[in-house]
Design a protein around this motif. Sequence first.
Motif, PDB file in Angstrom:
ATOM      1  N   UNK A   1      -4.255  14.540  -0.345  1.00  0.00           N
ATOM      2  CA  UNK A   1      -4.933  13.251  -0.228  1.00  0.00           C
ATOM      3  C   UNK A   1      -6.544  13.050  -0.434  1.00  0.00           C
ATOM      4  N   UNK A   2      -7.282  12.587  -1.262  1.00  0.00           N
ATOM      5  CA  UNK A   2      -8.691  12.699  -1.305  1.00  0.00           C
ATOM      6  C   UNK A   2      -9.087  11.139  -1.607  1.00  0.00           C
ATOM      7  N   UNK A   3     -10.516  10.989  -1.693  1.00  0.00           N
ATOM      8  CA  UNK A   3     -11.227   9.693  -1.486  1.00  0.00           C
ATOM      9  C   UNK A   3     -10.632   8.723  -0.617  1.00  0.00           C
ATOM     10  N   UNK A   4     -10.246   9.238   0.369  1.00  0.00           N
ATOM     11  CA  UNK A   4      -9.723   8.443   1.653  1.00  0.00           C
ATOM     12  C   UNK A   4     -10.918   7.397   2.322  1.00  0.00           C
ATOM     13  N   UNK A   5     -10.738   6.514   2.602  1.00  0.00           N
ATOM     14  CA  UNK A   5     -11.703   5.531   3.201  1.00  0.00           C
ATOM     15  C   UNK A   5     -11.028   4.438   4.148  1.00  0.00           C
ATOM     16  N   UNK A   6     -11.916   3.308   4.155  1.00  0.00           N
ATOM     17  CA  UNK A   6     -11.340   2.581   5.094  1.00  0.00           C
ATOM     18  C   UNK A   6     -10.347   1.464   4.547  1.00  0.00           C
ATOM     19  N   UNK A   7      -9.879   1.607   3.411  1.00  0.00           N
ATOM     20  CA  UNK A   7      -8.570   1.081   2.964  1.00  0.00           C
ATOM     21  C   UNK A   7      -7.605   1.520   3.747  1.00  0.00           C
ATOM     22  N   UNK A   8      -7.833   2.517   4.710  1.00  0.00           N
ATOM     23  CA  UNK A   8      -6.614   2.739   5.800  1.00  0.00           C
ATOM     24  C   UNK A   8      -7.152   2.739   6.895  1.00  0.00           C
ATOM     25  N   UNK A   9      -6.272   2.252   7.812  1.00  0.00           N
ATOM     26  CA  UNK A   9      -6.517   1.820   9.261  1.00  0.00           C
ATOM     27  C   UNK A   9      -7.166   2.975  10.126  1.00  0.00           C
ATOM     28  N   UNK A  10      -6.433   4.159   9.709  1.00  0.00           N
ATOM     29  CA  UNK A  10      -6.978   5.434  10.614  1.00  0.00           C
ATOM     30  C   UNK A  10      -6.417   6.534   9.959  1.00  0.00           C
ATOM     31  N   UNK A  11      -6.861   7.573  10.203  1.00  0.00           N
ATOM     32  CA  UNK A  11      -6.504   9.002  10.005  1.00  0.00           C
ATOM     33  C   UNK A  11      -4.991   9.246  10.189  1.00  0.00           C
ATOM     34  N   UNK A  12      -4.876   8.663  11.418  1.00  0.00           N
ATOM     35  CA  UNK A  12      -3.313   8.729  11.823  1.00  0.00           C
ATOM     36  C   UNK A  12      -2.450   8.093  10.810  1.00  0.00           C
ATOM     37  N   UNK A  13      -2.706   6.707  10.403  1.00  0.00           N
ATOM     38  CA  UNK A  13      -2.020   6.208   9.452  1.00  0.00           C
ATOM     39  C   UNK A  13      -1.667   7.072   8.197  1.00  0.00           C
ATOM     40  N   UNK A  14      -2.605   7.531   7.758  1.00  0.00           N
ATOM     41  CA  UNK A  14      -2.645   8.566   6.527  1.00  0.00           C
ATOM     42  C   UNK A  14      -1.535   9.704   6.773  1.00  0.00           C
ATOM     43  N   UNK A  15      -1.570  10.187   7.972  1.00  0.00           N
ATOM     44  CA  UNK A  15      -0.543  11.384   8.479  1.00  0.00           C
ATOM     45  C   UNK A  15       0.793  10.736   8.440  1.00  0.00           C
ATOM     46  N   UNK A  16       0.887   9.499   9.004  1.00  0.00           N
ATOM     47  CA  UNK A  16       2.359   9.028   9.101  1.00  0.00           C
ATOM     48  C   UNK A  16       2.729   8.594   7.549  1.00  0.00           C
ATOM     49  N   UNK A  17       2.051   8.104   6.588  1.00  0.00           N
ATOM     50  CA  UNK A  17       2.379   7.924   5.331  1.00  0.00           C
ATOM     51  C   UNK A  17       2.696   9.207   4.559  1.00  0.00           C
ATOM     52  N   UNK A  18       1.743  10.206   4.696  1.00  0.00           N
ATOM     53  CA  UNK A  18       2.177  11.519   3.953  1.00  0.00           C
ATOM     54  C   UNK A  18       3.490  12.153   4.624  1.00  0.00           C
ATOM     55  N   UNK A  19       3.993  11.858   5.833  1.00  0.00           N
ATOM     56  CA  UNK A  19       5.268  12.558   6.150  1.00  0.00           C
ATOM     57  C   UNK A  19       6.352  11.750   5.128  1.00  0.00           C
ATOM     58  N   UNK A  20       6.340  10.467   4.898  1.00  0.00           N
ATOM     59  CA  UNK A  20       7.193   9.643   4.036  1.00  0.00           C
ATOM     60  C   UNK A  20       7.181  10.172   2.730  1.00  0.00           C
ATOM     61  N   UNK A  21       6.049  10.414   2.175  1.00  0.00           N
ATOM     62  CA  UNK A  21       5.619  10.541   0.616  1.00  0.00           C
ATOM     63  C   UNK A  21       5.949  12.228   0.364  1.00  0.00           C
ATOM     64  N   UNK A  22       6.102  13.069   1.381  1.00  0.00           N
ATOM     65  CA  UNK A  22       6.380  14.331   1.407  1.00  0.00           C
ATOM     66  C   UNK A  22       7.871  14.652   1.679  1.00  0.00           C
ATOM     67  N   UNK A  23       8.663  13.595   2.036  1.00  0.00           N
ATOM     68  CA  UNK A  23      10.020  13.853   2.521  1.00  0.00           C
ATOM     69  C   UNK A  23      10.712  14.364   1.189  1.00  0.00           C
ATOM     70  N   UNK A  24      11.912  15.065   1.214  1.00  0.00           N
ATOM     71  CA  UNK A  24      12.711  15.173   0.217  1.00  0.00           C
ATOM     72  C   UNK A  24      13.324  13.633  -0.547  1.00  0.00           C
ATOM     73  N   UNK A  25      13.417  13.887  -1.614  1.00  0.00           N
ATOM     74  CA  UNK A  25      13.610  12.663  -2.333  1.00  0.00           C
ATOM     75  C   UNK A  25      15.225  12.174  -2.232  1.00  0.00           C
ATOM     76  N   UNK A  26      16.140  12.963  -1.595  1.00  0.00           N
ATOM     77  CA  UNK A  26      17.418  12.589  -1.816  1.00  0.00           C
ATOM     78  C   UNK A  26      17.876  12.467  -0.318  1.00  0.00           C
ATOM     79  N   UNK A  27      18.964  11.879   0.050  1.00  0.00           N
ATOM     80  CA  UNK A  27      19.556  11.783   1.279  1.00  0.00           C
ATOM     81  C   UNK A  27      20.503  12.917   1.612  1.00  0.00           C
ATOM     82  N   UNK A  28      21.417  12.766   2.679  1.00  0.00           N
ATOM     83  CA  UNK A  28      21.233  11.274   3.230  1.00  0.00           C
ATOM     84  C   UNK A  28      20.173  11.378   4.203  1.00  0.00           C
ATOM     85  N   UNK A  29      19.672   9.906   4.162  1.00  0.00           N
ATOM     86  CA  UNK A  29      18.672   9.504   5.074  1.00  0.00           C
ATOM     87  C   UNK A  29      18.647   8.135   5.264  1.00  0.00           C
ATOM     88  N   UNK A  30      18.941   7.486   6.512  1.00  0.00           N
ATOM     89  CA  UNK A  30      18.694   6.177   6.660  1.00  0.00           C
ATOM     90  C   UNK A  30      17.564   5.364   7.413  1.00  0.00           C
TER      91      UNK A  30
END
Length: 314
Positions: free
Chosen positions: A117-146
């Motif tokens: 992730x680059x060009x990060x700025x105040x469109x995000x509430x915090x660096x922690x929020x970016x870290x939270x989202x990156x965990x979802x976006x780097x997760x395996x694309x298939x399940x099972x996961x609910x």
Amino acid sequence: MDIGLRGIAAPGGWPVPDCRCASCGRLRAAGIRHEPVSAVIDGVPLEDCARTDVPGGFDVHGPRGGRALVASGPGARPEPVDGVVYDAVLLDLAGSPEHLGYLRHLRAVSDDTEVVAIHVDHRLPSPGELERRMAFWNRPQHGPHRTLLLGGARSGKSAEAELRLAACPDVLYVATGPVRDDDPEWAERIGAHRLRRPAWWRTVETADLVGVLKQEAGAVLVDGIGTWLTTVMDEAGAWDAPSRAQPHLDDLVSAWRGTEARVVAVSDEVGLALVPTTASGRAFRDVLGALNQRLAAESEEAALVVAGRVLELG
């Protein structure tokens, strides 16, 4: 490809000088500052690497032969070169997380591609929020996961569900709400949801959630459980006799437990509102509340969304 980051922020840095938004205020109070983007690829500054301009950014050739796709600035969505599977992508994920899903959809990004992730700025509430989202976006694309997301009306739960699956290359969006051609306001809501979703997502309007959960193995977004239950209670004649809906609930919970999909479902949190004044309203509240508990018990993740803020439930 070895990527070193000396800065990850947009050109103004983060916090932005003289900006009074809450995001910048939090970082300023904590004494944290992220400098504008500065990267080194295989020991060579990014600006000194061989590169070709593409719409929205650059196709960069690393000194050791690797390829990187780089966004040129905030809001930019770089187009990949045909046939190239990139070793790394440096993207504006604060503004366009769905672009990562688009690149995966085109197979320009693989499971082995490094995502930065680059060009990060105040469109995000915090660096922690970016870290939270990156965990979802780097997760395996298939399940099972609910994942079960709960929230009240206009809480932001649907937007959170879409955000969690934004980086997936293919998503089946299951709309369980009825089609109301005679209700312009409802049609406007549905249209707004459709415009918010990436164009390459598939959409199906159905109440057959059991069939979907049994058949699908990729990413599935269900919006939502409450409208599904409304249809079930109508068809089962369960408004005066809620027990008639029980077999359908059991089937859904069984399919949820046995699914191979990576599924995110949205449901209404009914326990925080006033007690309904009608018997049918109380029946719906009781049945949905019990169903939410059963689905949450069978979920790897559950969260409550309030005013756009997310509280993960252990």
